[in-house]
Design a protein around this motif. Structure first.
Motif, mmCIF file in Angstrom:
data_model
loop_
_atom_site.group_PDB
_atom_site.id
_atom_site.type_symbol
_atom_site.label_atom_id
_atom_site.label_comp_id
_atom_site.label_asym_id
_atom_site.label_seq_id
_atom_site.Cartn_x
_atom_site.Cartn_y
_atom_site.Cartn_z
ATOM 1 N N TRP A 212 0.822 -1.220 0.000
ATOM 2 C CA TRP A 212 0.000 0.000 0.000
ATOM 3 C C TRP A 212 0.853 1.265 0.000
ATOM 4 N N PRO A 213 1.886 1.374 0.818
ATOM 5 C CA PRO A 213 2.707 2.583 0.787
ATOM 6 C C PRO A 213 3.319 2.843 -0.585
ATOM 7 N N GLN A 214 3.747 1.794 -1.273
ATOM 8 C CA GLN A 214 4.346 1.981 -2.595
ATOM 9 C C GLN A 214 3.322 2.476 -3.611
ATOM 10 N N LEU A 215 2.104 1.940 -3.547
ATOM 11 C CA LEU A 215 1.042 2.420 -4.434
ATOM 12 C C LEU A 215 0.735 3.893 -4.161
ATOM 13 N N LEU A 216 0.606 4.256 -2.893
ATOM 14 C CA LEU A 216 0.315 5.651 -2.562
ATOM 15 C C LEU A 216 1.446 6.573 -3.006
ATOM 16 N N GLN A 229 -6.159 13.434 -4.054
ATOM 17 C CA GLN A 229 -5.327 13.756 -2.901
ATOM 18 C C GLN A 229 -4.791 12.460 -2.297
ATOM 19 N N VAL A 230 -3.520 12.457 -1.949
ATOM 20 C CA VAL A 230 -2.913 11.336 -1.257
ATOM 21 C C VAL A 230 -2.358 11.853 0.057
ATOM 22 N N VAL A 231 -2.732 11.194 1.145
ATOM 23 C CA VAL A 231 -2.238 11.552 2.466
ATOM 24 C C VAL A 231 -1.394 10.389 2.968
ATOM 25 N N GLY A 233 0.282 8.731 5.947
ATOM 26 C CA GLY A 233 0.218 8.784 7.402
ATOM 27 C C GLY A 233 1.555 8.480 8.051
ATOM 28 N N GLU A 234 1.638 8.716 9.343
ATOM 29 C CA GLU A 234 2.854 8.382 10.087
ATOM 30 C C GLU A 234 3.126 6.877 10.005
ATOM 31 N N ASP A 235 2.059 6.108 10.119
ATOM 32 C CA ASP A 235 2.155 4.674 9.851
ATOM 33 C C ASP A 235 1.931 4.499 8.353
ATOM 34 N N PRO A 236 2.906 3.962 7.616
ATOM 35 C CA PRO A 236 2.777 3.856 6.156
ATOM 36 C C PRO A 236 1.506 3.150 5.700
ATOM 37 N N GLU A 237 1.019 2.205 6.505
ATOM 38 C CA GLU A 237 -0.168 1.461 6.105
ATOM 39 C C GLU A 237 -1.456 2.265 6.305
ATOM 40 N N GLN A 238 -1.364 3.414 6.941
ATOM 41 C CA GLN A 238 -2.564 4.187 7.246
ATOM 42 C C GLN A 238 -2.800 5.359 6.299
ATOM 43 N N GLY A 239 -2.091 5.392 5.190
ATOM 44 C CA GLY A 239 -2.292 6.466 4.226
ATOM 45 C C GLY A 239 -3.670 6.409 3.590
ATOM 46 N N LEU A 240 -4.013 7.492 2.891
ATOM 47 C CA LEU A 240 -5.351 7.630 2.307
ATOM 48 C C LEU A 240 -5.255 8.102 0.868
ATOM 49 N N TYR A 241 -6.115 7.555 0.015
ATOM 50 C CA TYR A 241 -6.265 8.043 -1.359
ATOM 51 C C TYR A 241 -7.669 8.599 -1.510
ATOM 52 N N GLN A 242 -7.776 9.751 -2.159
ATOM 53 C CA GLN A 242 -9.074 10.404 -2.335
ATOM 54 C C GLN A 242 -9.177 10.955 -3.746
ATOM 55 N N ARG A 243 -10.370 10.886 -4.351
ATOM 56 C CA ARG A 243 -10.570 11.544 -5.630
ATOM 57 C C ARG A 243 -12.055 11.829 -5.854
#
Length: 496
Positions: A212-216, A229-231, A233-243
């Motif tokens: 997931w971190p690599q995709l983000l 928008q890509v956020v 997170g401090e924990d790489p697995e907790q990032g967010l993708y938005q569109r």
């Protein structure tokens, strides 16, 4: 498409996640079929039979397990083993919310309806309608269990415009009515007001691993302001993708988060009538994040090359980042010819703000939508930072899309590349790259890409496109994934 019984036996006893969605175990004594990861006590081998797809299991008279929920299984890679025509038909069936008649499907494929029926009978053992009904009933079950959408909205979201027809098909497959399933879920899901103020949540499963971190990170370098928008997170697995999106006349916003402990993505959909778009959102996101990839097979195949094997020791099995919309991505690829990713993204953002529509989200924030071909039909693309020649290429591409000269349902890679390179100002790199990411064709390969040539070179000497193509022959049918690994190899070189 008959699964190997010995392989299936070992996989189900081990509850091996790598085989989730690749086959289903049907239990003769109970009349139920399960995923290979089902937590229930494994039945005796003499009491089971195996099916490649859920549709085959239901056609044989089995109902889906309510414990392991086949509706939540990742997409089956088994469809890649059938004929190209059947695979294209499946893609067309999944692209629309409503069902298409066999005659409509055949017409879009350029064949007779009789021949299409024959192909499905030969390669799948079922009719297109049987496959469609099973997939939509499984989708509806997920909405009934995971959301509080009214049953009528669930039926509509699943492609049924008749509630009576929906109830009939659903009961045939699950041996219970949608109302009974919803009643069983009383208290487990909160009521969802389909107004856009509160999101509707659904879940997309995958076969691990998924980086997931690599995709983000990949998408973060290419986000369009106001649209994506890509956020991180401090924990790489907790990032967010938005569109943002516009489907079925509905404008809305979606957010995607990773739930690694459950091997799935959580999707929140904000729209005034989200039920009208949920199925299409799911299918587009599965392609965007390449959730149905057979990562184990791809990894094993590409690891035979020493260069790619070295990259794979530093990363998980690759996923091919796709595109939300093929037209949007192809236009962006044309903008990106011979300029950096950052520059291309900046110019694409100017196109969106100059010609796209804006709307106010439920959170009061103004968002943008990437323009469609129809909205760009009169665009001159002046003042966005491209040359006259590039602006002319963009106008020609838009016109070709509207006239049907560019067919995003092209039957194969060669046909797509011929369509694209026939337009002035578009070369093989753009054709291959749009096929790779815009159409998610796994064997596309931009042989003239600078990064590919540097990665395949020796010392300070780059490889030639001819040399790249020759080496890539061993990577078929996964050359697009190999290209991703070559780009990753450049990062590894820089880090040393």
């Amino acid at each position: 498409m008959q699964p190997d019984p010995e392989l299936c036996h070992s996989a189900r006893l081990a509850r091996d996640k790598r085989f989730d969605g690749r086959f289903y175990t049907a239990v003769k004594t109970t009349g139920i079929f399960c995923r290979p990861i089902c937590p229930a006590r494994p039945p005796l081998e003499k009491n089971v039979e195996y099916f490649a797809t859920a549709a085959e299991a239901t056609a044989a008279g089995y109902r889906p397990c309510l414990r392991c929920r086949p509706d939540a299984a990742p997409g089956s890679a088994a469809w890649g083993l059938v004929s190209t025509t059947v695979q294209r038909a499946m893609n067309l069936m999944r692209r629309e919310r409503e069902a298409q008649s066999i005659e409509q499907l055949a017409d879009r494929l350029g064949i007779s309806s009789r021949y299409l029926r024959k192909l499905f009978a030969e390669h799948v053992g079922l009719s297109p309608l049987q496959v469609w009904q099973t997939e939509r009933a499984l989708f509806a079950f997920g909405l009934l269990r995971d959301t509080g959408l009214p049953i009528a909205d669930v039926a509509f979201a699943s492609g049924f415009n008749s509630l009576r027809r929906f109830n009939g098909v659903f009961k045939d497959i699950y041996r219970r009515t949608p109302t009974e399933v919803r009643r069983e879920q009383a208290g487990r899901t909160s009521k969802t007001a389909d107004s856009g103020a509160e999101p509707v949540r659904m879940y997309l499963s995958y076969r691990p691993p998924l980086d997931w971190p690599q995709l983000l990170e990949f998408f973060a370098a290419r986000t369009l302001p106001g649209i994506e928008q890509v956020v991180m997170g401090e924990d790489p697995e907790q990032g967010l993708y938005q569109r943002t999106f516009e489907l079925e006349g509905q404008r809305g916003l979606l957010r995607v988060r990773h739930q690694p402990h459950k091997d799935r993505l959580e999707v929140e959909v904000f729209a005034s009538r989200s039920g009208a778009v949920l199925y299409q959102v799911r299918e587009r996101l599965r392609r965007l994040f390449d959730l149905d990839a057979d990562s184990e097979e791809i990894r094993n195949h590409l690891a035979a090359d020493p260069l790619l094997a070295e990259v794979l020791t530093h990363s998980q099995a690759p996923r091919l980042p796709g595109a939300w919309d093929p037209f949007e991505y192809a236009l962006r690829a044309i903008l990106g010819q011979q300029i950096s990713v950052a520059a291309a993204t900046t110019i694409a953002g100017r196109v969106a703000h100059a010609y796209g529509a804006s709307f106010a989200g439920a959170d009061g924030v103004d968002y943008w939508l990437f323009p469609t071909a129809e909205q760009l039909s009169e665009a001159d693309f002046s003042g966005i930072g491209v040359t006259r020649a590039r602006a002319n290429t963009l106008r020609t591409f838009v016109a070709a899309t509207l006239s049907g000269e560019i067919d995003f349902d092209a039957p194969d890679l060669e046909t797509w590349c011929r369509q694209m390179t026939a337009l002035p100002g578009i070369g093989d790199w753009t054709a291959q790259y749009t096929a790779m990411r815009g159409l998610s064709l796994p064997d596309a390969f931009p042989a003239s890409d600078l990064g590919v040539l540097i990665a395949l070179g020796s010392g300070d000497k780059k490889a030639t496109p001819k040399q790249a193509l020759a080496r890539a022959e061993n990577w078929r049918p996964w050359r697009a994934y190999a290209a991703l690994l070559l780009w990753q190899s450049l990062k590894l070189r820089q880090s040393r």
